[in-house]
Design a protein around this motif. Sequence first.
Motif, PDB file in Angstrom:
ATOM      1  N   ARG A  21       0.828  -1.207   0.000  1.00 57.33           N
ATOM      2  CA  ARG A  21       0.000   0.000   0.000  1.00 57.33           C
ATOM      3  C   ARG A  21       0.862   1.257   0.000  1.00 57.33           C
ATOM      4  N   VAL A  24       2.147   1.820  -3.465  1.00 62.92           N
ATOM      5  CA  VAL A  24       1.024   2.192  -4.335  1.00 62.92           C
ATOM      6  C   VAL A  24       0.667   3.666  -4.139  1.00 62.92           C
ATOM      7  N   ILE A  25       0.611   4.106  -2.880  1.00 62.38           N
ATOM      8  CA  ILE A  25       0.280   5.514  -2.616  1.00 62.38           C
ATOM      9  C   ILE A  25       1.357   6.433  -3.183  1.00 62.38           C
ATOM     10  N   ARG A  27       3.239   5.839  -5.652  1.00 69.59           N
ATOM     11  CA  ARG A  27       3.133   5.828  -7.119  1.00 69.59           C
ATOM     12  C   ARG A  27       1.983   6.714  -7.595  1.00 69.59           C
ATOM     13  N   TRP A  28       0.869   6.751  -6.828  1.00 71.82           N
ATOM     14  CA  TRP A  28      -0.229   7.647  -7.199  1.00 71.82           C
ATOM     15  C   TRP A  28       0.235   9.107  -7.161  1.00 71.82           C
ATOM     16  N   PHE A  29       0.979   9.466  -6.126  1.00 72.48           N
ATOM     17  CA  PHE A  29       1.508  10.829  -6.055  1.00 72.48           C
ATOM     18  C   PHE A  29       2.416  11.119  -7.251  1.00 72.48           C
ATOM     19  N   VAL A  31       2.331   9.721 -10.246  1.00 70.24           N
ATOM     20  CA  VAL A  31       1.523   9.826 -11.467  1.00 70.24           C
ATOM     21  C   VAL A  31       0.826  11.175 -11.537  1.00 70.24           C
ATOM     22  N   ILE A  32       0.266  11.607 -10.395  1.00 69.98           N
ATOM     23  CA  ILE A  32      -0.406  12.919 -10.382  1.00 69.98           C
ATOM     24  C   ILE A  32       0.590  14.025 -10.704  1.00 69.98           C
ATOM     25  N   VAL A  62      -0.428   3.512 -13.544  1.00 69.88           N
ATOM     26  CA  VAL A  62      -1.829   3.520 -13.150  1.00 69.88           C
ATOM     27  C   VAL A  62      -2.400   2.107 -13.240  1.00 69.88           C
ATOM     28  N   ASN A  65      -1.000  -0.069 -10.451  1.00 66.21           N
ATOM     29  CA  ASN A  65      -1.646   0.223  -9.167  1.00 66.21           C
ATOM     30  C   ASN A  65      -3.012  -0.432  -9.066  1.00 66.21           C
ATOM     31  N   LEU A  66      -3.793  -0.346 -10.138  1.00 68.02           N
ATOM     32  CA  LEU A  66      -5.129  -0.939 -10.122  1.00 68.02           C
ATOM     33  C   LEU A  66      -5.051  -2.455  -9.968  1.00 68.02           C
ATOM     34  N   ASP A  90       9.263   1.438 -11.209  1.00 61.26           N
ATOM     35  CA  ASP A  90       9.135   2.895 -11.110  1.00 61.26           C
ATOM     36  C   ASP A  90      10.361   3.591 -11.697  1.00 61.26           C
TER      37      ASP A  90
END
Length: 456
Positions: A21, A24-25, A27-29, A31-32, A62, A65-66, A90
């Motif tokens: 987790r 994943v978090i 990686r979301w940051f 990507v944004i 993305v 992550n999904l 990454d």
Amino acid sequence: MAQPQREVFESHKRSNWVRMRTLVILRWFAVIGQIGAILVAIYVFGLSLEIGLIAVVVALPVLLNLVSMFLYPESRRLAEGEAGLMIGFDLLQLGVLLYLTGGLNNPFTLLILAPVTVASTVLPLRSTMVLGAITLAIITLLRSQSLPIKTAGGFELLLPDLFVFGFWVALMIGVVFVAVYARQVTQETLSMGEALAATQMALAREQKLTDLGGVVAAAAHELGTPLATIKLVSSELVDELEGKEELQEDARLIREQADRCRDILQSMGRAGKEDHLLRHALWETVIREASEPHLDRGKVVRISINPPNEGDWRQPTITRSPEIIHGVRNLVQNAVDFAESTVRVNVSWTDNLLTLQINDDGPGFPQSVLGRIGDPFVRRRRADGRGGQRPGYQGMGLGLFIAKTLLERSGATISFANAGPQSGSGRERGALISVQWPRASIEASQGALGDNTPIT
């Protein structure tokens, strides 16, 4: 802790450090941030980019992550290989994205330090080195190979070659420096955490042994009278059953078993009753109690008492605390381990200080580690490779760290030194460990005995 065991232990612990987790978090940051930077570059600065390829590259994390969110629980902790693959993904994704957006001409190339920094804190050395090598290769490739960033008019945005070269050198140095720095700090934190946990375990064990000794002592005291009665009655029965051999043999058996119970209780506890007296003892008595487990290990342990020349010469009574007993015991153990034949334990006091000096006749502390003695996991004391001569132990550091931590917790100041060369030989004549307490910090107060209290 021996070096091979230490490496296995470290690898095992690090393999389960990070949760999926968390990555994943992060990686979301990432990507944004990538999407935001691309949109600003296109719509604010009017730059011309390979939007199709960039969209595919940004969509890959993305998608990953999904898939990770659907296939694995949030609490899943990654093994070494899994964490290495995710951080490696990454790293490669960021490298490809930088290739599509100008290479080292893109100021965001600095972000390539992030994956290797994370790797250095959560992965073993081997995996960190692999990812570091990949990072250096990507930076070198980006120096010469990349798609240029163009303005709306088709003008390529390029830095001067000297600036690109300097940026490349800075990134190469930065990758190595940041990775080593982050790893070293993490290692220090990990070692200190492990050592403090071991210290707490040692203190808890010593406290349990102290409590158990009091319980056993009380049991020996309380059971003494009934056992004596059983022995007396059984002895009378032996006399009265003269001529009745079978019954007399049973009476003898009862008497023998009563003696056996007495011996067992005597072997388990020395004092007679748990009271306030057991909590305090003379300064010399506490040191002898702490040293006793190492008195019969083939080395001579000489305990000498040095009363002050002036002032109160009466030996002080101190609190018999588990911290002092366990800490002094570790110091004596270390001295016995390295001594050639003799360990000298000098006990002295003044009106204000209590002093303990432990000196062995071994080779002494090597200068290379003398300044780090007392840090956890300083593994070697000798520089001559004779560590195998230490009987029954491998390495050093954790025991001394535990001793130092516990003794400082009791108010002591501890120092490590070499006692100096023997006359005419030029050879060190052993390690010298000095421990000093402010007398008021551990001395039992007057009237501290008070009333005896029962064990509950």
